[in-house]
Scaffold this motif. Structure first.
Motif, PDB file in Angstrom:
ATOM      1  N   ALA A   1       0.824  -1.236   0.007  1.00 51.90           N
ATOM      2  CA  ALA A   1       0.045   0.004   0.010  1.00 51.90           C
ATOM      3  C   ALA A   1       0.975   1.333   0.065  1.00 51.90           C
ATOM      4  O   ALA A   1       0.213   2.313  -0.318  1.00 51.90           O
ATOM      5  N   ASN A   2       2.273   1.196   0.328  1.00 54.87           N
ATOM      6  CA  ASN A   2       2.972   2.444   0.598  1.00 54.87           C
ATOM      7  C   ASN A   2       3.327   3.142  -0.553  1.00 54.87           C
ATOM      8  O   ASN A   2       3.792   4.250  -0.438  1.00 54.87           O
ATOM      9  N   GLY A   3       3.277   2.521  -1.737  1.00 53.35           N
ATOM     10  CA  GLY A   3       3.654   3.110  -2.976  1.00 53.35           C
ATOM     11  C   GLY A   3       4.930   3.445  -3.218  1.00 53.35           C
ATOM     12  O   GLY A   3       5.545   3.984  -4.143  1.00 53.35           O
ATOM     13  N   THR A   4       5.911   2.822  -2.308  1.00 50.32           N
ATOM     14  CA  THR A   4       7.277   2.793  -2.768  1.00 50.32           C
ATOM     15  C   THR A   4       7.709   1.536  -3.065  1.00 50.32           C
ATOM     16  O   THR A   4       8.214   0.683  -2.108  1.00 50.32           O
ATOM     17  N   GLY A   5       8.279   1.382  -4.077  1.00 46.63           N
ATOM     18  CA  GLY A   5       8.411  -0.040  -4.700  1.00 46.63           C
ATOM     19  C   GLY A   5       9.427  -0.680  -4.070  1.00 46.63           C
ATOM     20  O   GLY A   5       9.605  -2.189  -3.968  1.00 46.63           O
ATOM     21  N   SER A   6      10.450  -0.023  -3.676  1.00 46.32           N
ATOM     22  CA  SER A   6      11.943  -0.388  -3.188  1.00 46.32           C
ATOM     23  C   SER A   6      11.762  -0.896  -1.809  1.00 46.32           C
ATOM     24  O   SER A   6      12.238  -1.866  -1.049  1.00 46.32           O
ATOM     25  N   SER A   7      10.554  -0.739  -1.074  1.00 49.06           N
ATOM     26  CA  SER A   7      10.020  -1.296   0.222  1.00 49.06           C
ATOM     27  C   SER A   7      10.059  -2.917   0.170  1.00 49.06           C
ATOM     28  O   SER A   7      10.027  -3.313   1.179  1.00 49.06           O
ATOM     29  N   ILE A   8       9.888  -3.341  -1.010  1.00 47.11           N
ATOM     30  CA  ILE A   8       9.606  -4.671  -1.429  1.00 47.11           C
ATOM     31  C   ILE A   8      10.992  -5.578  -0.562  1.00 47.11           C
ATOM     32  O   ILE A   8      10.924  -6.440  -0.215  1.00 47.11           O
ATOM     33  N   VAL A   9      11.958  -5.028  -0.584  1.00 50.71           N
ATOM     34  CA  VAL A   9      13.271  -5.738   0.162  1.00 50.71           C
ATOM     35  C   VAL A   9      13.146  -5.864   1.732  1.00 50.71           C
ATOM     36  O   VAL A   9      13.562  -6.705   2.030  1.00 50.71           O
ATOM     37  N   ALA A  10      11.821  -5.297   2.087  1.00 49.69           N
ATOM     38  CA  ALA A  10      11.682  -5.406   3.490  1.00 49.69           C
ATOM     39  C   ALA A  10      10.730  -6.818   3.624  1.00 49.69           C
ATOM     40  O   ALA A  10      10.303  -7.047   4.933  1.00 49.69           O
ATOM     41  N   ALA A  11      10.521  -7.437   2.883  1.00 53.40           N
ATOM     42  CA  ALA A  11       9.506  -8.491   2.868  1.00 53.40           C
ATOM     43  C   ALA A  11       9.712  -9.611   3.757  1.00 53.40           C
ATOM     44  O   ALA A  11       9.122 -10.572   4.423  1.00 53.40           O
ATOM     45  N   GLY A  12      10.990  -9.844   3.815  1.00 52.20           N
ATOM     46  CA  GLY A  12      11.639 -11.307   4.189  1.00 52.20           C
ATOM     47  C   GLY A  12      12.205 -10.808   5.730  1.00 52.20           C
ATOM     48  O   GLY A  12      12.832  -9.949   5.968  1.00 52.20           O
TER      49      GLY A  12
ATOM     50  N   PHE B   1       8.226  -5.145 -16.495  1.00 51.99           N
ATOM     51  CA  PHE B   1       8.433  -6.139 -15.031  1.00 51.99           C
ATOM     52  C   PHE B   1       8.407  -7.371 -15.420  1.00 51.99           C
ATOM     53  O   PHE B   1       9.156  -8.298 -14.774  1.00 51.99           O
ATOM     54  N   ASP B   2       7.628  -8.005 -16.220  1.00 53.84           N
ATOM     55  CA  ASP B   2       7.293  -9.255 -16.472  1.00 53.84           C
ATOM     56  C   ASP B   2       8.661  -9.651 -16.780  1.00 53.84           C
ATOM     57  O   ASP B   2       9.177 -10.813 -16.544  1.00 53.84           O
TER      58      ASP B   2
ATOM     59  N   VAL C   1       0.691  -6.566  -9.006  1.00 53.29           N
ATOM     60  CA  VAL C   1       0.031  -5.520  -9.256  1.00 53.29           C
ATOM     61  C   VAL C   1       0.827  -4.257  -9.057  1.00 53.29           C
ATOM     62  O   VAL C   1       0.709  -3.179  -9.733  1.00 53.29           O
ATOM     63  N   GLN C   2       1.714  -4.256  -8.273  1.00 49.24           N
ATOM     64  CA  GLN C   2       2.582  -3.146  -7.847  1.00 49.24           C
ATOM     65  C   GLN C   2       4.080  -3.103  -8.559  1.00 49.24           C
ATOM     66  O   GLN C   2       4.867  -2.442  -8.415  1.00 49.24           O
ATOM     67  N   LYS C   3       4.051  -4.387  -9.483  1.00 54.64           N
ATOM     68  CA  LYS C   3       5.267  -4.459 -10.214  1.00 54.64           C
ATOM     69  C   LYS C   3       6.540  -4.507  -9.462  1.00 54.64           C
ATOM     70  O   LYS C   3       7.534  -3.828  -9.672  1.00 54.64           O
ATOM     71  N   MET C   4       6.508  -5.363  -8.264  1.00 54.12           N
ATOM     72  CA  MET C   4       7.602  -5.533  -7.349  1.00 54.12           C
ATOM     73  C   MET C   4       7.756  -6.682  -6.867  1.00 54.12           C
ATOM     74  O   MET C   4       6.931  -7.557  -6.644  1.00 54.12           O
ATOM     75  N   ALA C   5       9.025  -7.282  -6.813  1.00 49.91           N
ATOM     76  CA  ALA C   5       9.366  -8.461  -6.300  1.00 49.91           C
ATOM     77  C   ALA C   5      10.585  -8.426  -5.550  1.00 49.91           C
ATOM     78  O   ALA C   5      11.485  -7.817  -5.837  1.00 49.91           O
TER      79      ALA C   5
END
Length: 295
Positions: free
Chosen positions: A81-92, A178-179, A206-210
């Motif tokens: 939800a936060n709109g900053t794609g680089s935050s995906i690094v915090a998922a793990g 992204f794909d 949906v947010q194009k981040m992984a």
């Protein structure tokens, strides 16, 4: 007057230290046992508290330790939800285990302040929940691994001239979509390019981040050689991450990522692994390369 000034400085320093965070937290120890048995036991505990198991990592060349990586649904919702794609690094979220029974985990506030940066304020409810549940299921002891004032974590760097979270040399690959980026990283990890192996992945299309946890297994330039030089006391520091935002692939540059995970290292210790940042970048750049017959 000078005496009062010195007292004021001392009080300010004490106050700053009290607001510092350590990167890791000691958990309650387990009886010494086979490492696989330790992993299974901790995985069961984490799953019982609502964490999602993503994978585990037994690093090559580092004796008697492993890490388990989980995600938290509420934190993933914040990241989405936060709109900053680089935050995906915090998922793990990483939990470390040693064969002698020592257990530790990433201090949530430390790492989320560093990785979510200006988005941290909106994540505090999820962070507190994670802290409470980790303490409940694993125990909560003292922090260890160094101390960084929490106000510095949002824009952390080890020293002047070194990289921050968003330094330009963190970008390691670029694609048309992204794909295409996602397919390349998945394919390259499946092939084991650069003697790598996928530990976990989280994809939010949906947010194009992984984000991917990557084991670097090479005996000559993988994670084993440099971790053994700077200290193996922090199993929750690994694995390293590669992440995708839109059509670009990133890996936090090692003068940032290693310093964040080992903040108490002296400059002499860093000089002992002076080749590690580019070795890591070169390995992960292969993971982020467009697929060719020569890869």
């Amino acid at each position: 007057m000078r005496k009062h000034w010195l007292i004021g400085c001392a009080l300010w320093c004490v106050a700053q230290l009290s607001m510092a965070l350590a990167p890791y937290t000691h958990a309650s120890p387990l009886p010494a046992a086979d490492l696989n048995a330790q992993i299974s036991q901790i995985e069961g505990k984490l799953k019982s508290e609502g964490f999602t198991l993503l994978g585990h990592h037994v690093p090559k060349g580092i004796t008697g330790q492993a890490s388990i990586v989980v995600s938290d649904p509420a934190m993933l919702a914040v990241i989405q939800a936060n709109g900053t794609g680089s935050s995906i690094v915090a998922a793990g979220l990483r939990v470390g285990i040693a064969q002698d029974g020592a257990v530790s985990y990433m201090t949530p506030e430390y790492w989320y302040r560093a990785y979510l940066r200006n988005q941290y304020a909106g994540a505090q409810t999820a962070v507190k929940s994670i802290e409470q549940r980790l303490a409940k299921v694993l125990g909560s002891g003292e922090g260890f691994g160094g101390d960084v004032p929490f106000a510095q974590l949002t824009d952390y760097r080890y020293m002047f001239g070194m990289e921050r979270f968003d330094s330009a040399n963190s970008e390691i690959g670029s694609f048309t979509s992204f794909d295409e980026a996602l397919n390349a990283v998945q394919s390259n990890l499946k092939k084991g390019l650069g003697d790598t192996q996928r530990v976990y992945e989280v994809v939010i299309p949906v947010q194009k981040m992984a984000v991917f946890g990557v084991a670097m297994n090479s005996a000559s330039d993988g994670e084993g050689w440099w971790v053994n030089k700077i200290g193996t006391d922090f199993p929750a520091a690994l694995p390293y991450e590669v992440f995708i935002v839109d059509n670009k692939v990133y890996a936090l540059y090692a003068r940032y990522r290693i310093a964040l995970a080992w903040p108490a290292l002296g400059m002499g210790q860093f000089m002992g692994i002076i080749n590690a940042p580019e070795a890591i970048r070169n390995t992960l750049a292969r993971v982020a390369a467009a697929s060719t017959a020569n890869n």
